[in-house]
Structures are given as C-alpha cells and as structure tokens.
Design an enzyme around this catalytic site. Sequence first.
Site, PDB file in Angstrom:
ATOM      1  CG  HIS A  99      -2.034  -0.939   0.898  1.00 19.44           C
ATOM      2  ND1 HIS A  99      -3.369  -0.715   1.340  1.00 19.44           N
ATOM      3  CD2 HIS A  99      -2.206  -2.342   0.655  1.00 19.44           C
ATOM      4  CE1 HIS A  99      -4.279  -1.518   1.034  1.00 19.44           C
ATOM      5  NE2 HIS A  99      -3.651  -2.503   0.553  1.00 19.44           N
ATOM      6  CG  HIS A 267      -4.682 -11.755  -2.580  1.00 19.16           C
ATOM      7  ND1 HIS A 267      -5.760 -11.410  -3.560  1.00 19.16           N
ATOM      8  CD2 HIS A 267      -4.312 -10.423  -1.988  1.00 19.16           C
ATOM      9  CE1 HIS A 267      -6.143 -10.036  -3.218  1.00 19.16           C
ATOM     10  NE2 HIS A 267      -5.058  -9.706  -2.250  1.00 19.16           N
TER      11      HIS A 267
END
Length: 725
Positions: A99, A267
Amino acid sequence: MDGNNVDSTGGCPVMHGGNTELGNPVTKWWPRALNLDILHQHGARTNPMDPDYNHREAVKGLDYEAVKNDVKAAMIDSQDWWPADWGHYGGLMIRLAWHSAGSYRMGDGRGGAGSGNIRFAPLNSWPDNASLDKARRLLWPVKKKYGNALSWADLIILAGNMAYESMGLKTFGFGFGREDIWGSETDVNWGAENEWLAPSENRYADLDEPNTMYNPLAAVHMGLIYVNPEGVNGNPDPARTALHVRETFARMAMNDEETAALTCGGHTVGKAHGGGDHAHIGAEPEGCPVHTQGFGWANPGHKGKATNAFTSGIEGAWTKHPTQWDMGYFDYLFGYEWELTKSPAGANQWKPINMPDDEMPVDATDPSARRMPMMTDADMAMKVDPIYNEICQKFRADPEYFADTFGRAWFKLTHRDMGPKANYYGPDVPAEDLIWQDPIPAGATDYDMDAVKAKIASSGLSAAEMIATAWDSARTFRGSDKRGGANGARIRLAPQKDWVANEPERLAKVLGILEPIASETGASLADVIVLAGVVGLEQSIKAAGHSVTVPFAPGRGDATEAHTDAESFDVLEPLACGFRNWQKERYAVAPEELMLDKAQLLGLTAAEMTVLIGGMRVLGVNHGNTKHGVFTDRESQLTNDFFVNLTDMAYKWEPLDDGTYEIRDRATDTTKWTATSADLVFGSNSILRAYAEVYAQDDNGEKFVRDFVAAWTKVMNADRFDLVA
C-alpha cells in the site's frame, strides 16, 4: 478589558481553529488564488536533519545484513497489543509495503513508496490503509536502532521483502536509497471527492469504460489503492471487476501478466480481517483523539486476539498455509467452485463450495479451529476473465515461472518511483538493467568541451533554437518518479521526436546540425544538446552586457531504442509548457496552474520558476515563436525587461475574447505587447509579484542573470543522479 476585543471563549489568546482547520487563510477567503505552497512543501524549514546531512552517504554506512536480520526477527515477535496472525506478521508487512508503493500512478509519477509518504495524511488515514499504523509501530524498534541512515521509506519496503523471504520466496532484489519527506504532500491530486469511498462515477466519464477514469487518477475510489475488493461500487461482478483491475494496474505501469502475478502472489500469504460487527471501530489516525497518540482505528472487540482484528471488513485467508509461499492460492481458486456470501462484518466475498474442513486454513489465533477461506471479487476476476485465466494457468503449471514473474513484478512495484539504478544502494541491487528503469549508457567526459562549444557557436543555429532544444530535452524530468530529463537524449527517439510540444520540424533541424558535432568530437548527443543551450545562453548574456559563465557538467549518455520503452514515455508528453508559453489546447485548468504543476515536478521553488519564466520570455523561445509575454524591445538578450515592463504602471492590461491579453500604453492607448495569464500572474499574485519586483529593481539586473543561470542549470542537471554525492 477593551470592549471591542471581548473573546466569548473565555479570553483565549489564539484564534480558535486557526491552527487546525484545513486550508490557509488565502485559499479560504479567495479559493481561486494560485496556491504556491506545493513549491515549498518539503523545504529546509520542514526538515529536521542537520543542514550538512547527506542521506546517500549515510545509507552507504548501513550494516545491511544486520538490518535485514532484525526485520526478519520482528516478523515473528508477536506483541500482545496487536498479535500476529499465526504468530507471523508477514501478511501485515507485505500489505504495508504494497500500500505504500501502490499509490504510485504513471500519469504524473506521484504517489509511491519513495518518500515514506504513507506516514502522513491523507494516506495514513485512508480506509484502505486501516491498521497499517500498527505495522509501522511494530517496525519502530528497528528504525530507532538504525536511526537516520535507515529511512522509513526504505524500511517499509524492506519489511515487505523480508516478509516474503521469511515465508519462502526468493525475492528479485532490493535497493536502499529512498529519502523520507517530513510532512503531507500538497501536490498530489487524489481526486475531487469530499468523502471516503465515494461512488466510482465521480472518477469516470463512463463507469462502463474504465479507460475514461480522469487522469492522473488510478484508484477507483477516494481512499483506495486499487479497486473495490467487493466489486465495482461494492457490487460483485468479477468480469466487470476484471476490466477495472486491468485499467488500474495499467495506470501503475503493469501489464496483464504483472497484474495477475501481483494479485495472485500478494494473496498467496496473509488474510483479510472483518470477523464481526465492528460498528464501533475508532477514528483513523488523523481523526482520533490526542490521547491515542495517532494509534487509529481503535477496536473495542479486539481483546488481544489476531482473529478479531478488523481492517477491510472482508474476512478470511486465501490459502491453506497463509504464512508459506506456495501454490495454494491456485489450488483453492481453480480447485473449487465459488459462491457469493457475506463476511461476519457484512462485506461481499466469495466462499468455496463443498470444501472439506481439513482443507481449510486454521484460525489465526486458535490452531485447533478451522476457518472458511475466501476470495474477493478481484480474485474471482483472475478466474473469470479469459486473459487472466490463461496467465494463471501458466503460473499454475510452472511454479518457478510464477515465483520469478511475481518477484520481478514486486520489485517493479516497490522500486518504480526510485528512478535509475544510480539511486539504488546495497548488496541486493539486481545487476540486470530493466527497461522500466530507463537505462542510459555511460557518457564520455574526456572530450574537448571548448572545441565542442566552438563548433556549436559556428553552426549557424540561433541562440533561441539552441536554448529551446536544450529546454525541451530537459523539461520532461519528473521529480515525482525521477523519470525523464536530458540525460539519454531521448528527445531524438520516438515518441519524443514527434511531440507537438517539441516542434518536430525545428527539432529535426537542430538535431541534424548537432548530431555530426557529437560524432566528430566524441561527446554524447545528450551533452551536445545541453551544451548548445549553454552556448546560446552565454551569447544572450553577453549581448545584454553581462559576463556570467553558464556551468556545464559532462557525462550524459545516449540511450537507444533498445533502452527505451516508447509506450511508457507517452505519459511524459507535455500538454502545456508555461516556460515556453504554450499549451496543446485549452483546458479547464488555467495555464498558470499547469505551469505551477510542472515547476513542482521539476523541483523548482517559486522564485526559481519566476526567474526562469522572465528569462525565457525575453530570450524569444516561445513555442511557435509567439510573442505573448515577450515584454522587451531587446528580444534574444537575457535582460530583466519582462519584470521591468510587467510592473510599469505606464501600461494597462485588457482581456481579449480568446483568453489572451493586450498590454496597452496608457498615454497613447496603443497596444505594446500581448500576454497569457501565465505571464500576468507574475503581476497579479501577491507572492509572485513580490519576486517580480525584486528582479525589476534597477540594482538587480545582474542578480537576475545569475539567478536565471542557477535555475537553468538546476533543470539541466535534474536527472544527473551521478552528480549527487
């Protein structure tokens, strides 16, 4: 007490809200005023380091292996105040790094991980960054130990790398060298919305056409990094989500294979958090009360259990072994059919159909319990979209290829805004030159510079032609992601040679004369282009009656087409150049605002922007040889006439229907000059007028020349990272 100064708040001696409300008094009362703060936001006044501190030198002294080992140790040092999922903070640290880097967008090069900007508003309080403040607190002991030489920007990305390595992935590499900023960035347009997660329609001309997202934005909502994990506007539809994933990642300079690798590899580890009704989650760091010390998103239901953590509202892991790098993501995604469901917090997510209990991941806190895994709408897009599906099947069949592709994409994601490899430090910098790093061969420095200058001077080129070409070559530089600039002489290659902003006919003429000079003397064409600007300036300075030498640093190299990703250079095309008083077409944004934006990307202060504009006008280098702003009868001489005549009340200023202006003699009412708003703003804006008045003074003619030369040299050398100690 003076009755005229009664304070109903009890005699408090300060203006309530005056130091806490957003905006400054000028923009509050006059919202159309040109705000120059972006040119001074990271100046010396905000930097707590000593004036002689050199971060590049400090980085060289780091014990790199010790830092890496300490970060790895922190991964498994679970803290009671925010315990690690399965005893390993890897997923959290990867999300922090992701992020931090993921705010980068190719359109203007802003955002990204290169400055540690995630420490400050608004990014530190974006909904998508919920609880990343915890990750940074967990890393604080490492930062504290290694001090100034280890920037937060480096540590945050290093933490993501070490997380992957500690979970079994051999990463592609890592470069130290990012330098922290010390306050919020006021130069980044994150969107016009005034609320978090406002409907996506606010960002598109047509939501069904993802490429109509307004530039330079890259995320689908205010406060998100990429796409809404629940679907477009929170409505699950993996096929539609795939189209937005593709556009969003493309705006971050990622192709389909890189996008799929990052999604699947990101993920492969960790989990999402939304394990219950969290209506009472506290405010974000910038909005929480002072006693919480910036520790945001207070979670009353946490109770010291990793399972109870709350971030996105989506709940569950993507794989059976969330702390291991393996192929489990593909086993789940393609090994089961999936159906839409809700998380305990009410978020849309997908669950596998008929998965046996013993195939589910264990609970993040209680290893005796099993929990249902999940997929987001973006994950399902990897299965539903035929292009992504084909790529994923290739990954699934070849784990080594998947690991390598992900490692390279992760490296690109986390290093894209660092610029060329000259800015990388440490033992893990990859030896391979990557096309997105805009590689440039080393240039010669041992040629006879005086001989080159003599050939240029006798070439028949005018000073204006030489100065304009040097400027056009250098002005592409963006301090945001350290791309562009004169080094490499890419102005002679596609697409730059054909840009309207570069006046292709004039450019071809100048290059046709300068290229043989470079070949004959052993200098790079990049050096000769900049040196021609030096020759032109020195001629103009001498013609104005001054004697000022223009500095020049040899050593630029010439890039080739093989070194150049032409498509990625399209985003550098100037749509306006206030310095040459041109814009491709009329925009909703005023010319002076476009000029300010470019000045910030070039790293200029307001004073440097001012002196460059004044000088460029009188030098006669306007695009297309227009006369707007050429407030002088001595065109091509480097004088301060622009400022002298701009501030002379013998003239008046009248708007014309086409958006330009006439400068008329008050005594005769005859037109003397014409101008754009990018010229007149230096007389109308109070701050810029103060600078203009300095350069208009009778005693500052030579100061003007010196300051112009200094600002010019700064732009010419903006991409010369080899010159920085």
